[in-house]
Scaffold this active site. Structure first.
Site, mmCIF file in Angstrom:
data_model
loop_
_atom_site.group_PDB
_atom_site.id
_atom_site.type_symbol
_atom_site.label_atom_id
_atom_site.label_comp_id
_atom_site.label_asym_id
_atom_site.label_seq_id
_atom_site.Cartn_x
_atom_site.Cartn_y
_atom_site.Cartn_z
ATOM 1 N N THR A 61 0.836 -1.208 0.000
ATOM 2 C CA THR A 61 0.000 0.000 0.000
ATOM 3 C C THR A 61 0.867 1.253 0.000
ATOM 4 O OG1 THR A 61 -1.456 1.294 1.444
ATOM 5 C CG2 THR A 61 -0.142 -0.365 2.517
ATOM 6 N N TYR A 119 -1.699 -0.647 10.987
ATOM 7 C CA TYR A 119 -1.879 -1.312 9.682
ATOM 8 C C TYR A 119 -0.681 -1.051 8.777
ATOM 9 C CZ TYR A 119 -3.387 -1.560 4.781
ATOM 10 O OH TYR A 119 -3.452 -1.809 3.425
HETATM 11 P P1 NAD Z 1 -10.155 -6.984 2.342
HETATM 12 O O1 NAD Z 1 -10.117 -6.667 3.794
HETATM 13 O O2 NAD Z 1 -11.375 -6.672 1.547
HETATM 14 O O3 NAD Z 1 -9.884 -8.558 2.134
HETATM 15 C C1 NAD Z 1 -8.842 -9.239 2.766
HETATM 16 C C2 NAD Z 1 -9.004 -10.726 2.459
HETATM 17 O O4 NAD Z 1 -7.915 -11.425 3.069
HETATM 18 C C3 NAD Z 1 -10.282 -11.330 3.025
HETATM 19 O O5 NAD Z 1 -10.864 -12.196 2.064
HETATM 20 C C4 NAD Z 1 -9.821 -12.105 4.249
HETATM 21 O O6 NAD Z 1 -10.639 -13.207 4.565
HETATM 22 C C5 NAD Z 1 -8.431 -12.537 3.809
HETATM 23 N N1 NAD Z 1 -7.505 -12.797 4.926
HETATM 24 C C6 NAD Z 1 -7.222 -11.985 5.976
HETATM 25 N N2 NAD Z 1 -6.307 -12.562 6.774
HETATM 26 C C7 NAD Z 1 -5.993 -13.754 6.203
HETATM 27 C C8 NAD Z 1 -5.101 -14.797 6.540
HETATM 28 N N3 NAD Z 1 -4.357 -14.747 7.653
HETATM 29 N N4 NAD Z 1 -5.013 -15.870 5.725
HETATM 30 C C9 NAD Z 1 -5.777 -15.955 4.606
HETATM 31 N N5 NAD Z 1 -6.642 -14.983 4.241
HETATM 32 C C10 NAD Z 1 -6.748 -13.902 5.033
HETATM 33 O O7 NAD Z 1 -8.863 -6.302 1.740
HETATM 34 P P2 NAD Z 1 -8.641 -5.570 0.325
HETATM 35 O O8 NAD Z 1 -9.132 -4.174 0.419
HETATM 36 O O9 NAD Z 1 -9.133 -6.466 -0.747
HETATM 37 O O10 NAD Z 1 -7.043 -5.502 0.307
HETATM 38 C C11 NAD Z 1 -6.277 -6.533 -0.320
HETATM 39 C C12 NAD Z 1 -4.805 -6.172 -0.258
HETATM 40 O O11 NAD Z 1 -4.592 -4.920 -0.906
HETATM 41 C C13 NAD Z 1 -4.278 -6.000 1.166
HETATM 42 O O12 NAD Z 1 -2.995 -6.586 1.233
HETATM 43 C C14 NAD Z 1 -4.183 -4.483 1.355
HETATM 44 O O13 NAD Z 1 -3.149 -4.153 2.247
HETATM 45 C C15 NAD Z 1 -3.877 -4.041 -0.061
HETATM 46 N N6 NAD Z 1 -4.319 -2.668 -0.401
HETATM 47 C C16 NAD Z 1 -5.627 -2.310 -0.229
HETATM 48 C C17 NAD Z 1 -6.046 -1.032 -0.622
HETATM 49 C C18 NAD Z 1 -7.493 -0.614 -0.502
HETATM 50 O O14 NAD Z 1 -7.818 0.537 -0.839
HETATM 51 N N7 NAD Z 1 -8.398 -1.460 -0.066
HETATM 52 C C19 NAD Z 1 -5.125 -0.134 -1.181
HETATM 53 C C20 NAD Z 1 -3.794 -0.543 -1.334
HETATM 54 C C21 NAD Z 1 -3.414 -1.820 -0.962
#
Ligand code: NAD
Ligand code: TYD
Length: 351
Positions: free
Chosen positions: A130, A155
């Site tokens: 991120t 986070y």
């Molecule tokens: P989200 O919270 O919607 O989904 C996270 C998923 O990971 C869920 O399906 C959850 O069940 C699974 N999960 C969590 N812990 C786990 C574990 N220990 N083992 C297996 N599965 C596990 O998240 P998102 O918004 O889809 O984000 C996905 C990735 O993108 C993350 O790594 C986040 O840091 C990164 N990211 C997100 C954003 C954003 O705007 N949402 C921006 C930049 C980067």
């Protein structure tokens, strides 16, 4: 450099961005490989995000934890995985402030376990990171790849720690790795704890719209499908050991985002625009609230030929439309029926 992407392990593939990535993959004719989706199905994981979107012949769901070394090793070996894409994480800053422990386990230890598995098997590892690892900006400038990390929330600190592990596993053990740092995503299937879906569902329900501080904080917004395409471009074309910024060239204050969202809701729901405006409620600021994030994404544009395609107001309109057209998804998230679905359908690690 062209990676084959034959047998992918996508972690967190039932979440917002991971599911969009898998839907995108199976929507492409030039993707002929298979996907194993390893997801713990936390509150944020929702198998329905993939309903009808995958080729069952080339898709396997495994219910498990990326921090469980035995589970990860079993998946890597039994499916002969050649590429790991790690979306799995705890992702909400507010939750990390109140309960950072789960963030350490999933974001930091989980990445460690996956890296060890790639070290063992020789698979390529891509870390979804991120822009928040770089910390907060003032009114000017943008983060470039290679800028020092200065995470401010629990986070962001766990994500930055994981990125350091990725770098070290490449440098020390020669693991083939790539990393991407993306800005704020929006689109369908986002859990309604994040700004846009939370405001959208509250607006539809006539509930208060809680703006932290004065609403002047700035984020850069990217449609989730554009993020998926950027990750694919990196997986296919980027050299091992490289990191990439992904951004939408779309900086907005939170109040600007909210204004555009309420315009879209008023038009499509439809609702009275002034009545929606009256729901805006300024609340106490988030502790340590980062002022502004922005990434310079010129490198991925120049070197890998990727650029954001979805214009923000159009993307917001289609997002509002998606939530309006999927009341059962919203109800499911609210009532936790997906956990019951899990118990019915995936009582054991499936094959
Ligand atoms: P989200 O919270 O919607 O989904 C996270 C998923 O990971 C869920 O399906 C959850 O069940 C699974 N999960 C969590 N812990 C786990 C574990 N220990 N083992 C297996 N599965 C596990 O998240 P998102 O918004 O889809 O984000 C996905 C990735 O993108 C993350 O790594 C986040 O840091 C990164 N990211 C997100 C954003 C954003 O705007 N949402 C921006 C930049 C980067
Ligand atoms: P969020 O969607 O939680 O993403 P992040 O903190 O990772 O950027 O928040 C986006 C912005 O919206 C952030 O500046 C905090 C603000 N915000 C609110 O003002 N009210 C809310 O209810 C939420 C969830 C966020």
């Amino acid at each position: 450099m062209t990676r084959p992407l034959s047998r992918l392990l996508v972690t967190g593939g039932c979440g917002f961005i991971g599911s969009a990535f898998i839907r995108r993959l199976f929507g492409r004719e030039d993707f002929t490989g298979s996907v194993v989706n390893l997801d713990l199905l936390t509150y944020a994981g929702n198998p329905a995000n993939l309903d009808g979107a995958v080729d069952p012949e080339r898709y396997t769901f495994v219910h498990g934890d990326i921090a469980d070394a035995a589970c990860v090793s079993d998946v890597m070996t039994s499916h002969n995985i050649d590429t790991v894409v790690n979306f799995a994480a705890e992702t909400h800053v507010d939750r990390s402030i109140h309960g950072p422990g789960a963030f350490l386990r999933s974001n930091y230890e989980g990445t460690f376990v996956l890296l060890q598995a790639c070290r063992e098997s020789g698979a390529h590892f891509h870390q979804i990171s991120t822009d928040e690892v770089f910390g907060s900006l003032g009114d000017d400038g943008a983060f470039a790849e290679g800028d020092p990390f200065a995470p401010n929330s629990p986070y962001a600190a766990t994500k930055a720690g994981a990125d350091h592990l990725v770098r070290a596993w490449h440098h020390t053990y020669g693991v083939s790795v790539t990393v991407s740092h993306c800005s704020n995503n929006y689109g369908p299937c986002q859990f309604p704890e994040k700004l846009i879906p939370l405001m959208l569902l509250n607006a539809l329900g006539g509930k208060p719209l809680p703006v932290y501080g004065d609403g002047g904080n700035v984020r850069d917004w990217l449609h989730v499908d554009d993020h998926g395409d950027a990750v694919l471009a990196i997986l296919r074309g980027a050299d091992a050991g490289t990191s990439w910024n992904i951004g939408g060239r779309c900086e907005r204050t939170n109040l600007q985002v909210l204004g555009a969202l309420l315009d879209a809701v008023a038009e499509q729901a439809p609702r009275d625009r002034d009545a929606l405006e009256s729901l805006i409620t300024f609340v106490a600021d988030r502790p340590g609230h980062d002022w502004r994030y922005a990434v310079d994404c010129s490198r991925i544009e120049a070197e890998l030929g990727w650029a954001p395609q979805v214009e923000f107001s159009e993307g917001l309109k289609s997002t509002v439309r998606w939530y309006l057209e999927h009341p059962e998804w919203v109800e499911g998230v609210r009532s936790g029926v997906y956990r019951q679905w899990l118990e019915r359908n995936y009582t054991q690690r499936s094959e």
